[in-house]
Design an enzyme around this catalytic site. Structure first.
Site, PDB file in Angstrom:
ATOM      1  N   ARG B  20       0.828  -1.200   0.000  1.00  0.00           N
ATOM      2  CA  ARG B  20       0.000   0.000   0.000  1.00  0.00           C
ATOM      3  C   ARG B  20       0.873   1.267   0.000  1.00  0.00           C
ATOM      4  O   ARG B  20       0.635   2.203  -0.767  1.00  0.00           O
ATOM      5  CB  ARG B  20      -0.921  -0.021   1.231  1.00  0.00           C
ATOM      6  CG  ARG B  20      -1.776   1.213   1.367  1.00  0.00           C
ATOM      7  CD  ARG B  20      -2.812   1.073   2.487  1.00  0.00           C
ATOM      8  NE  ARG B  20      -3.599   2.291   2.610  1.00  0.00           N
ATOM      9  CZ  ARG B  20      -3.288   3.284   3.454  1.00  0.00           C
ATOM     10  NH1 ARG B  20      -2.245   3.195   4.245  1.00  0.00           N
ATOM     11  NH2 ARG B  20      -4.041   4.380   3.487  1.00  0.00           N
ATOM     12  N   ARG B 161       3.310   0.777 -11.599  1.00  0.00           N
ATOM     13  CA  ARG B 161       2.124   0.876 -10.753  1.00  0.00           C
ATOM     14  C   ARG B 161       1.100  -0.213 -11.092  1.00  0.00           C
ATOM     15  O   ARG B 161       0.555  -0.877 -10.201  1.00  0.00           O
ATOM     16  CB  ARG B 161       1.484   2.259 -10.913  1.00  0.00           C
ATOM     17  CG  ARG B 161       0.094   2.441 -10.336  1.00  0.00           C
ATOM     18  CD  ARG B 161       0.062   2.234  -8.842  1.00  0.00           C
ATOM     19  NE  ARG B 161      -1.278   2.416  -8.280  1.00  0.00           N
ATOM     20  CZ  ARG B 161      -2.252   1.526  -8.343  1.00  0.00           C
ATOM     21  NH1 ARG B 161      -2.069   0.388  -8.971  1.00  0.00           N
ATOM     22  NH2 ARG B 161      -3.414   1.779  -7.776  1.00  0.00           N
ATOM     23  N   LYS B 172      -3.199 -11.285  -1.631  1.00  0.00           N
ATOM     24  CA  LYS B 172      -4.604 -11.635  -1.368  1.00  0.00           C
ATOM     25  C   LYS B 172      -4.822 -13.141  -1.483  1.00  0.00           C
ATOM     26  O   LYS B 172      -5.590 -13.732  -0.712  1.00  0.00           O
ATOM     27  CB  LYS B 172      -5.526 -10.890  -2.349  1.00  0.00           C
ATOM     28  CG  LYS B 172      -5.664  -9.397  -2.018  1.00  0.00           C
ATOM     29  CD  LYS B 172      -6.575  -8.684  -3.021  1.00  0.00           C
ATOM     30  CE  LYS B 172      -6.701  -7.200  -2.706  1.00  0.00           C
ATOM     31  NZ  LYS B 172      -7.298  -6.422  -3.815  1.00  0.00           N
ATOM     32  N   ASN B 198     -12.458  -3.417  -3.968  1.00  0.00           N
ATOM     33  CA  ASN B 198     -12.929  -2.718  -2.780  1.00  0.00           C
ATOM     34  C   ASN B 198     -13.285  -1.295  -3.189  1.00  0.00           C
ATOM     35  O   ASN B 198     -12.423  -0.424  -3.304  1.00  0.00           O
ATOM     36  CB  ASN B 198     -11.829  -2.738  -1.704  1.00  0.00           C
ATOM     37  CG  ASN B 198     -12.318  -2.121  -0.397  1.00  0.00           C
ATOM     38  OD1 ASN B 198     -13.201  -1.265  -0.405  1.00  0.00           O
ATOM     39  ND2 ASN B 198     -11.728  -2.556   0.710  1.00  0.00           N
ATOM     40  N   GLU B 202     -11.183   2.301  -3.710  1.00  0.00           N
ATOM     41  CA  GLU B 202     -11.044   2.950  -5.019  1.00  0.00           C
ATOM     42  C   GLU B 202     -11.480   4.414  -4.979  1.00  0.00           C
ATOM     43  O   GLU B 202     -10.828   5.289  -5.547  1.00  0.00           O
ATOM     44  CB  GLU B 202     -11.858   2.188  -6.074  1.00  0.00           C
ATOM     45  CG  GLU B 202     -11.226   0.850  -6.435  1.00  0.00           C
ATOM     46  CD  GLU B 202     -12.003   0.092  -7.503  1.00  0.00           C
ATOM     47  OE1 GLU B 202     -12.818   0.712  -8.221  1.00  0.00           O
ATOM     48  OE2 GLU B 202     -11.788  -1.133  -7.620  1.00  0.00           O
ATOM     49  N   THR B 246      -5.007  -2.429 -13.420  1.00  0.00           N
ATOM     50  CA  THR B 246      -4.422  -3.145 -12.275  1.00  0.00           C
ATOM     51  C   THR B 246      -5.268  -4.373 -11.959  1.00  0.00           C
ATOM     52  O   THR B 246      -4.740  -5.457 -11.649  1.00  0.00           O
ATOM     53  CB  THR B 246      -4.357  -2.228 -11.034  1.00  0.00           C
ATOM     54  OG1 THR B 246      -3.615  -1.055 -11.358  1.00  0.00           O
ATOM     55  CG2 THR B 246      -3.668  -2.941  -9.874  1.00  0.00           C
ATOM     56  N   GLU B 250      -4.297  -8.314 -11.877  1.00  0.00           N
ATOM     57  CA  GLU B 250      -4.563  -9.205 -10.736  1.00  0.00           C
ATOM     58  C   GLU B 250      -5.314 -10.467 -11.186  1.00  0.00           C
ATOM     59  O   GLU B 250      -4.931 -11.589 -10.832  1.00  0.00           O
ATOM     60  CB  GLU B 250      -5.380  -8.460  -9.667  1.00  0.00           C
ATOM     61  CG  GLU B 250      -4.592  -7.347  -8.983  1.00  0.00           C
ATOM     62  CD  GLU B 250      -5.367  -6.684  -7.849  1.00  0.00           C
ATOM     63  OE1 GLU B 250      -5.932  -7.403  -7.000  1.00  0.00           O
ATOM     64  OE2 GLU B 250      -5.426  -5.437  -7.814  1.00  0.00           O
TER      65      GLU B 250
END
Lengths: 264, 264
Positions: B20, B161, B172, B198, B202, B246, B250
């Site tokens: 984070r 990023r 996760k 989430n 966001e 992103t 994932e």
């Protein structure tokens, strides 16, 4: 506000308002790049020739990257521009792009302070800007390349800012040639230095740069991400390096200003 | 606060708090580099193959610089790092530095969204971030090289990023393998997407990035140097490109996550 000055346009390039806008804009550039650099430890080893062994070269890792970057950028004519000065002139190649037409803005001169800029950066600026607790972390080499990549950005911005003194000097000369011709003919460097110095402006720059370092160095939304760069270190960079070296550039440029002119 | 994550340290690299911090820090990096880029006109020509003629190459000027930059940085092992993904894999050379020991953090995967990232950047992000009044200024080529140099910085930051999603996904997955194994086995991409989304986070990111664009894009001392970058364009970059891509990273990473494991 578009701060990018067009040096192919002579009237733009010597307009003091444009030069001022460009210098103010470069404060942001320098602060941004320095904030990027100090997220990594000091990594002293990357500045030592042989500190990281590079096959076929006895340069430090940072010098190697800086030199190769200049070689690459010379191909897209970076060093054709009158506001760019290489750290490794011997590495430059012929541009692969068609040359641009630059009007004669500056008088021919050989002023290049990059050696001093790099030395100050490595010996004074970085050790004071990278917080102490990061200095000795360095068992890991993981950020060597990232640190050196940021260094190249900072050094190129510093070089551009400091050598912009040539445009300042030329502009001041043209405003009052009689005064400067006399000072230059009598080799009165102290007098030239006084003529180009404006203490009030210098103090304003230092105040402004402190605000920039604090503002750009703090996440505006998250209090725990403050002080990404030490604002005092940035102020000291301006006070002890950028402003004095810019004045050296101005004085040395003016000392060569009469060669081949009516005043010689 | 030292936000530079050390990827040679496995426990650091998968700690969600560290991830984070790194993602938040990259918001600054992206914003800084974008502010640097938009001081120049759009200069559309530099993105067109052949737009600027490069001897021996049919790449656009920007692609040429990006490719050569990657070649140079590959020598100092940039692409050994698990968070780096090249735009031009065929340009990479053998590192000249000794290899670092990276622990196995991510599972083997071939997820690389750089093609899409570059396309979005050129077709959507730049035209919206470079104000209209600069779009057509371009008779002068004076800032072509500077613009492309900034582009390389922005694109590399965007790529880093967005591909950091792999670390997020791995972290996760390890928190709740049973849940993800089932979703992956049934190829339930929508379910995976929901499991990693989430909305509250966001929205927080979008609020924060707006503040950053406004704060870093305004000279704190001089009111006339405000809005160096259009904050809405930066928000839209996050909303329409960075966050969705992103999540693609994932999901695609997780779809490959069971290969060669006990769960296959």
């Amino acid at each position: 506000m578009d701060a990018a000055i067009d040096l192919t346009d002579r009237s733009q390039a010597l307009d003091l308002a444009n030069i001022r806008a460009q210098l103010i804009r470069l404060e942001d550039t320098i602060t941004f790049h320095l904030i990027e650099r100090v997220q990594f430890p000091l990594n002293q080893t990357i500045y030592v020739p042989g500190g990281v062994r590079i096959p076929g070269s006895d340069l430090s890792l940072m010098d190697y990257l800086l030199r190769e970057q200049e070689r690459l950028q010379s191909r897209v004519r970076r060093y054709d521009s009158p506001d760019e000065h290489p750290f490794f002139p011997d590495a430059l190649e012929e541009p692969i792009l068609e040359p641009l037409e630059y009007p004669e803005i500056l008088y021919a001169n050989n002023v290049n302070l990059n050696h001093t800029i790099k030395q100050r950066y490595i010996e004074e600026i970085l050790p004071s800007a990278c917080p102490n607790d990061r200095v000795d972390r360095g068992a890991s080499q993981e950020n060597y390349g990232s640190s050196a990549t940021c260094d190249v950005n900072v050094l190129q911005a510093l070089s551009r800012r400091i050598h912009f003194g040539k445009f300042v000097a030329e502009s001041k000369f043209q405003e009052n040639p009689e005064k400067f011709v006399q000072l230059i003919k009598t080799k009165d460097k102290k007098g030239i230095d006084e003529a180009i110095t404006n203490m009030k402006v210098e103090l304003k720059i230092l105040e402004r740069i402190k605000m920039k370092a604090e503002t750009y160095g703090s996440d505006p939304a998250l209090a725990e991400y403050r002080n990404k760069v030490d604002a005092d270190a940035v102020v000291s960079l301006y006070k002890n390096t950028i402003i004095p070296l810019t004045k050296v550039v101005e004085v040395e440029y003016l000392m060569q200003r009469l060669k081949g002119t009516q005043w010689e």
